[in-house]
Design an enzyme around this catalytic site. Structure first.
Site, PDB file in Angstrom:
ATOM      1  N   ASP A  32     -50.398  21.266 -46.338  1.00 12.16           N
ATOM      2  CA  ASP A  32     -50.612  20.562 -47.601  1.00 12.16           C
ATOM      3  C   ASP A  32     -49.821  21.279 -48.699  1.00 12.16           C
ATOM      4  OD1 ASP A  32     -51.597  19.501 -49.960  1.00 12.16           O
ATOM      5  OD2 ASP A  32     -53.705  19.757 -49.410  1.00 12.16           O
ATOM      6  N   ILE A  33     -48.971  20.557 -49.387  1.00 10.20           N
ATOM      7  CA  ILE A  33     -48.114  21.205 -50.382  1.00 10.20           C
ATOM      8  C   ILE A  33     -48.912  21.693 -51.594  1.00 10.20           C
ATOM      9  CG2 ILE A  33     -47.403  19.196 -51.763  1.00 10.20           C
ATOM     10  CD1 ILE A  33     -44.478  20.336 -51.461  1.00 10.20           C
ATOM     11  N   ASN A  74     -42.402   8.624 -58.566  1.00  7.01           N
ATOM     12  CA  ASN A  74     -41.663   7.371 -58.801  1.00  7.01           C
ATOM     13  C   ASN A  74     -41.080   7.421 -60.209  1.00  7.01           C
ATOM     14  OD1 ASN A  74     -43.683   6.131 -60.694  1.00  7.01           O
ATOM     15  ND2 ASN A  74     -44.942   6.340 -58.866  1.00  7.01           N
ATOM     16  N   GLY A 129     -50.062   9.057 -51.922  1.00 12.33           N
ATOM     17  CA  GLY A 129     -49.354  10.062 -51.127  1.00 12.33           C
ATOM     18  C   GLY A 129     -49.397  11.445 -51.749  1.00 12.33           C
ATOM     19  N   ASP A 131     -47.868  12.524 -54.325  1.00  9.69           N
ATOM     20  CA  ASP A 131     -47.962  12.414 -55.787  1.00  9.69           C
ATOM     21  C   ASP A 131     -49.439  12.425 -56.222  1.00  9.69           C
ATOM     22  OD1 ASP A 131     -47.255  11.972 -58.424  1.00  9.69           O
ATOM     23  OD2 ASP A 131     -46.490   9.940 -58.112  1.00  9.69           O
ATOM     24  N   THR A 160     -40.288   9.527 -47.142  1.00  7.58           N
ATOM     25  CA  THR A 160     -40.618   9.075 -45.778  1.00  7.58           C
ATOM     26  C   THR A 160     -42.053   8.550 -45.633  1.00  7.58           C
ATOM     27  OG1 THR A 160     -41.254  11.280 -44.978  1.00  7.58           O
ATOM     28  CG2 THR A 160     -38.943  10.655 -44.748  1.00  7.58           C
ATOM     29  N   VAL A 177     -44.631   6.171 -48.353  1.00  8.90           N
ATOM     30  CA  VAL A 177     -44.669   4.840 -48.971  1.00  8.90           C
ATOM     31  C   VAL A 177     -43.261   4.217 -49.069  1.00  8.90           C
ATOM     32  CG1 VAL A 177     -45.209   3.632 -51.133  1.00  8.90           C
ATOM     33  CG2 VAL A 177     -46.735   5.414 -50.299  1.00  8.90           C
TER      34      VAL A 177
HETATM   35  N1  AR6 Z   1     -48.708  17.695 -48.773  1.00 12.18           N
HETATM   36  C1  AR6 Z   1     -47.511  17.520 -48.153  1.00 12.18           C
HETATM   37  N2  AR6 Z   1     -47.045  16.313 -47.787  1.00 12.18           N
HETATM   38  C2  AR6 Z   1     -47.819  15.228 -48.049  1.00 12.18           C
HETATM   39  C3  AR6 Z   1     -49.077  15.332 -48.702  1.00 12.18           C
HETATM   40  C4  AR6 Z   1     -49.512  16.639 -49.069  1.00 12.18           C
HETATM   41  N3  AR6 Z   1     -50.671  16.837 -49.685  1.00 12.18           N
HETATM   42  N4  AR6 Z   1     -49.589  14.068 -48.818  1.00 12.18           N
HETATM   43  C5  AR6 Z   1     -48.698  13.220 -48.251  1.00 12.18           C
HETATM   44  N5  AR6 Z   1     -47.642  13.912 -47.784  1.00 12.18           N
HETATM   45  P1  AR6 Z   1     -45.188   9.784 -49.983  1.00 12.18           P
HETATM   46  P2  AR6 Z   1     -42.551   8.715 -50.822  1.00 12.18           P
HETATM   47  C6  AR6 Z   1     -46.439  13.439 -47.062  1.00 12.18           C
HETATM   48  O1  AR6 Z   1     -45.671   8.417 -49.670  1.00 12.18           O
HETATM   49  O2  AR6 Z   1     -42.336   8.077 -49.514  1.00 12.18           O
HETATM   50  C7  AR6 Z   1     -46.268   7.620 -54.318  1.00 12.18           C
HETATM   51  O3  AR6 Z   1     -47.175   6.592 -54.605  1.00 12.18           O
HETATM   52  C8  AR6 Z   1     -46.480  12.074 -46.423  1.00 12.18           C
HETATM   53  O4  AR6 Z   1     -47.213  12.115 -45.209  1.00 12.18           O
HETATM   54  O5  AR6 Z   1     -46.090  10.702 -50.706  1.00 12.18           O
HETATM   55  O6  AR6 Z   1     -41.425   9.468 -51.460  1.00 12.18           O
HETATM   56  C9  AR6 Z   1     -45.323   7.919 -55.478  1.00 12.18           C
HETATM   57  O7  AR6 Z   1     -45.962   7.715 -56.731  1.00 12.18           O
HETATM   58  C10 AR6 Z   1     -44.994  11.833 -46.198  1.00 12.18           C
HETATM   59  O8  AR6 Z   1     -44.561  12.545 -45.038  1.00 12.18           O
HETATM   60  O9  AR6 Z   1     -43.806   9.743 -50.858  1.00 12.18           O
HETATM   61  C11 AR6 Z   1     -44.219   6.939 -55.267  1.00 12.18           C
HETATM   62  O10 AR6 Z   1     -44.529   5.676 -55.813  1.00 12.18           O
HETATM   63  C12 AR6 Z   1     -44.343  12.491 -47.423  1.00 12.18           C
HETATM   64  O11 AR6 Z   1     -45.373  13.332 -47.986  1.00 12.18           O
HETATM   65  C13 AR6 Z   1     -44.127   6.825 -53.763  1.00 12.18           C
HETATM   66  O12 AR6 Z   1     -45.417   7.191 -53.267  1.00 12.18           O
HETATM   67  C14 AR6 Z   1     -43.866  11.527 -48.484  1.00 12.18           C
HETATM   68  O13 AR6 Z   1     -44.748  10.425 -48.594  1.00 12.18           O
HETATM   69  C15 AR6 Z   1     -43.125   7.785 -53.181  1.00 12.18           C
HETATM   70  O14 AR6 Z   1     -43.025   7.566 -51.805  1.00 12.18           O
END
Ligand code: AR6
Length: 181
Positions: free
Chosen positions: A16-17, A30, A38, A40, A128, A130
């Site tokens: 978890d980051i 975004n 996610g 964010d 990768t 949303v």
């Molecule tokens: N720690 C590390 N990685 C994570 C965590 C965490 N706590 N939670 C999720 N991930 P995403 P995107 C991973 O969807 O595709 C948001 O709504 C997740 O499993 O977070 O760039 C923003 O506001 C995946 O591998 O980001 C934007 O609208 C990775 O982080 C949109 O999503 C990225 O998934 C950005 O979409």
């Protein structure tokens, strides 16, 4: 796994980051900078309202953050002192400059960190989730960009913090591919 690129330690971690102790963590945000799901959502929940306050100030000043660019705020209640918010591309088949924009998201984040004197930084796998960028392809771009950047400038540590096994494997394979032993 741990490898070195010049003086920079590059590490992959499954986890978890929001709990990382690097000086900065990167958020996959975004363009509106108003939060989301996610990683964010997790960063804003863990860091508290101060981060959103600063994002709103940035929005008021410059109207958000274009895809491929990055902005910086404090870390609020996080252990990290800074959050670098970058915007990766939404995947739409690969012919809309997605590769270049993903590279630019990593590169801009590293450039901003360097400008602020940050020496240790954690990245999630940008785009990768949303945004549906294919994970193996994204991992290759992430690793290539970090290797190119560290060929020019040193960090102490650049950490990839991957949330699931498949993503973790993709980053490990990308490193093995690009840094043959
Ligand atoms: N720690 C590390 N990685 C994570 C965590 C965490 N706590 N939670 C999720 N991930 P995403 P995107 C991973 O969807 O595709 C948001 O709504 C997740 O499993 O977070 O760039 C923003 O506001 C995946 O591998 O980001 C934007 O609208 C990775 O982080 C949109 O999503 C990225 O998934 C950005 O979409």
């Amino acid at each position: 796994m741990e490898v070195r690129s010049g003086k920079t330690l590059i590490r992959t971690v499954l986890g978890d980051i929001t709990t990382q102790t690097t000086e900065a963590i990167v958020n996959a945000a975004n363009s509106g900078l108003l939060g989301g799901g996610g990683v964010d959502g997790a960063i804003h929940r863990a860091g508290g309202p101060q981060i959103m306050e600063e994002c709103k100030e940035i929005r008021a000043r410059q109207g958000g953050c274009p895809t491929g660019q990055a902005v910086i705020t404090g870390g609020g209640r996080l252990k990290a002192s800074y959050v670098i918010h970058t915007v990766g591309p939404v995947w739409s088949g690969g012919n809309r400059q997605e590769d270049e924009l993903l590279r630019s998201a990593y590169w801009s984040s590293l450039a901003l960190a360097r400008e602020k004197g940050i020496r240790t930084i954690s990245f999630p796998s940008i785009s990768t989730g949303v945004y549906h960028f294919p994970v193996e392809r994204a991992a290759r771009i992430a690793v290539k960009t970090v290797l190119d950047f560290t060929g020019e400038h040193d960090f102490e540590e650049i950490r990839f913090v991957l949330f699931d096994q498949r993503t973790y494997r993709a980053f490990e394979e990308a490193i093995e591919e690009q840094m043959p032993a």
